[in-house]
Design an enzyme around this catalytic site. Structure first.
Site, PDB file in Angstrom:
ATOM      1  N   MET A 100       0.825  -1.207   0.000  1.00  0.00           N
ATOM      2  CA  MET A 100       0.000   0.000   0.000  1.00  0.00           C
ATOM      3  C   MET A 100       0.863   1.262   0.000  1.00  0.00           C
ATOM      4  O   MET A 100       2.068   1.218   0.222  1.00  0.00           O
ATOM      5  CB  MET A 100      -0.928  -0.009   1.211  1.00  0.00           C
ATOM      6  CG  MET A 100      -1.920  -1.168   1.209  1.00  0.00           C
ATOM      7  SD  MET A 100      -2.999  -1.180   2.649  1.00  0.00           S
ATOM      8  CE  MET A 100      -3.994   0.286   2.357  1.00  0.00           C
ATOM      9  N   HIS A 101       0.219   2.387  -0.262  1.00  0.00           N
ATOM     10  CA  HIS A 101       0.741   3.738  -0.032  1.00  0.00           C
ATOM     11  C   HIS A 101       1.788   4.222  -1.034  1.00  0.00           C
ATOM     12  O   HIS A 101       2.108   5.408  -1.046  1.00  0.00           O
ATOM     13  CB  HIS A 101       1.347   3.873   1.368  1.00  0.00           C
ATOM     14  CG  HIS A 101       0.537   3.307   2.475  1.00  0.00           C
ATOM     15  ND1 HIS A 101      -0.769   3.677   2.720  1.00  0.00           N
ATOM     16  CD2 HIS A 101       0.842   2.379   3.434  1.00  0.00           C
ATOM     17  CE1 HIS A 101      -1.216   3.020   3.782  1.00  0.00           C
ATOM     18  NE2 HIS A 101      -0.265   2.228   4.226  1.00  0.00           N
ATOM     19  N   ASP A 154      -2.611  -4.990   0.205  1.00  0.00           N
ATOM     20  CA  ASP A 154      -2.149  -6.303   0.643  1.00  0.00           C
ATOM     21  C   ASP A 154      -2.829  -6.797   1.913  1.00  0.00           C
ATOM     22  O   ASP A 154      -3.163  -7.985   2.027  1.00  0.00           O
ATOM     23  CB  ASP A 154      -0.627  -6.330   0.795  1.00  0.00           C
ATOM     24  CG  ASP A 154      -0.078  -5.201   1.661  1.00  0.00           C
ATOM     25  OD1 ASP A 154      -0.862  -4.404   2.221  1.00  0.00           O
ATOM     26  OD2 ASP A 154       1.159  -5.106   1.763  1.00  0.00           O
TER      27      ASP A 154
END
Length: 481
Positions: free
Chosen positions: A76-77, A232
């Site tokens: 992520m991110h 995830d």
């Protein structure tokens, strides 16, 4: 059959799952992380695609030919910045990059309603502060940005030509109105962006496009639909049946996560608890997130000069709580509950009798203690857990599981195939997108391999070390570069 692809930090994993959920084949291709400066963590987006192709082509071609849909999961991110030609303008800034800590405060000043709009505190790991950093330090790059994608969604762009994302991954950007499941114009404006820079949002169970003709031919499959998938953690939860209110898991991957599915949106930003959308319609989740988990084990094994199984063996030889050594597992800073990207790891309380085995034991204990701190933050937010399903590479060690169960005071449930993780969840999301199967039918919990109950005597032995661990944090946190 369904193909799940997980664009992780250390590698891309591909799995083919049967409609029953059984994993028929799996393969992984490695990735590396570049750390050009302190706090930095970057990857070349093109490497994600190279690793994706390598992992998929390593799967049985006969099974590939029967794939009916593809689902995506991923770290992520990560800020993947694309220009007008849809090519990356610079390396992607990853989830464990801490350079934008100053921009977090700037963002909350620029938009004082940040925590109300998003339900989350601004953290350097999130995507939004990274764009403020780029705007300040690389203005020529920022001026060229036409699209911002998350890692798995860059792979989706290559697969299908579509710019799309899911609610769970989108929630980790700090640009999503998580309660309303839509982009927040206010948060985007605070970063000098608009909704035109963002991919179209879908629920994780919805199709977002179709595999390109040339890739389908190369992979030996039909032009199948590609589902939105999930970040995830949410995809990993789907993979082990954490889909109902109160279901929970513990992920021991590169990072460590305690994840609880919730029927309502329950934010608690004051304690750095993450409150995001689930990859399933009408569901949310809470998380405590630790930036270093199994990565600490990998690091310690290299430090001691052994492999990971060897480190677990050394720790077992030393025994739990066998010495005074404490390990502070903050190699990349920390999120829950401290939200401190600059704190760094440390060994403390070493003495003349410290051995590699006792250092190994301290590493396993330190990661367990960090997760105990995170779980305490979730409990403060009103979350009650009866058990945690365990996924990720760290799930392979029963010895570590005993330490964690005792530190958290919660039974750990180990599942058949639990180490497959988010890729299996991505395959299940693809199954729902293609067949319309119900969540209950497509996302059963895998069979239980064994359960580790908290050992009261072990918890008693660890309690003094946990107390000293908590006392050490504010002292360690004062030491900054």
């Amino acid at each position: 059959m369904f193909l799940g692809i997980d664009v992780g930090t250390s590698g891309v994993k591909a799995v083919i799952a049967a409609p029953s959920g059984a994993v028929l084949d799996q393969a992984t291709a490695p990735l590396s992380v570049a750390r050009a400066a302190s706090l930095w963590s970057e990857q070349d987006p093109d490497d994600w695609w190279t690793a994706t192709e390598a992992a998929v082509l390593a799967l049985d071609p006969v099974l590939r030919s029967g794939v009916a849909g593809i689902g995506l999961a991923g770290q992520m991110h990560g800020a993947t910045l694309l220009g007008a030609d849809d090519r990356p303008l610079r390396p992607a800034i990853l989830w464990n990059d801490g350079r934008s800590f100053a921009e977090c405060a700037e963002l909350e000043r620029a938009e004082p309603r940040t925590r109300t709009l998003t339900g989350n505190i601004a953290m350097p790991g999130f995507t939004a502060p990274k764009l403020l950093w780029v705007r300040k330090h690389e203005p020529a790059v920022f001026a060229q940005v036409r699209s911002v994608l998350l890692p798995k969604d860059f792979v989706r762009l290559v697969l299908t030509g579509d710019k799309a994302s899911d609610m769970a991954d989108g929630a980790g950007t700090l640009w999503l109105d998580v309660a309303q499941r839509r982009w927040s114009e206010e948060m985007l404006a605070a970063c000098g962006l608009s909704a035109s820079h963002m991919p179209r949002l879908y629920e994780g169970t919805q199709p977002t496009g179709t595999l390109r003709t040339e890739i389908a031919a190369r992979w030996g499959m039909a032009r199948v639909p590609v589902a939105a998938g999930g970040g995830d953690n949410a995809a990993g939860a789907v993979g082990v049946g954490v889909v109902g209110d109160g279901d929970a898991l513990l992920s021991l991957g590169t990072s460590g996560v305690t994840f609880v599915a919730t029927r309502e949106f329950r934010p608690n930003p004051a304690r750095a608890v993450h409150a995001f959308c689930h990859a399933l319609p009408g569901m949310w989740h809470q998380m405590s997130v630790h930036l270093s988990a199994a990565s600490c084990v990998d690091w310690a094994a290299r430090l001691i000069g052994c492999d990971v199984p060897g480190l677990f063996a050394l720790a077992g030889q030393a025994g739990t709580a066998s010495g005074p050594e404490l390990f502070m597992p903050y190699l990349s800073g920390e999120r829950t509950p401290h939200n401190d990207p600059q704190v760094r790891g440390a060994f403390v309380c070493l003495d003349n009798d410290t051995t590699p085995a006792r250092l190994a034991a301290a590493v396993l204990e330190g990661v367990a203690f960090a997760h105990a701190d995170g779980l305490a933050a979730l409990r403060e937010a009103g979350t009650a857990l009866t058990a945690l399903k365990v996924i990720g590479g760290g799930a392979r060690s029963a010895h570590w599981g005993q330490i964690i169960a005792a530190s958290l005071g919660v039974p750990l449930v180990y599942l058949e195939g639990g180490e497959v993780g988010p890729a299996l969840g991505a395959a299940r999301l693809a199954q729902i997108a293609v067949t319309g199967a119900s969540i209950a039918d497509a996302c059963p919990s895998p069979p239980v391999r064994h359960v580790i109950e908290p050992d009261a005597s072990l918890a008693e032995a660890l309690a003094p070390k946990l107390a000293r661990f908590r006392a050490a944090f504010p002292l360690i946190a004062q030491i900054k570069e």
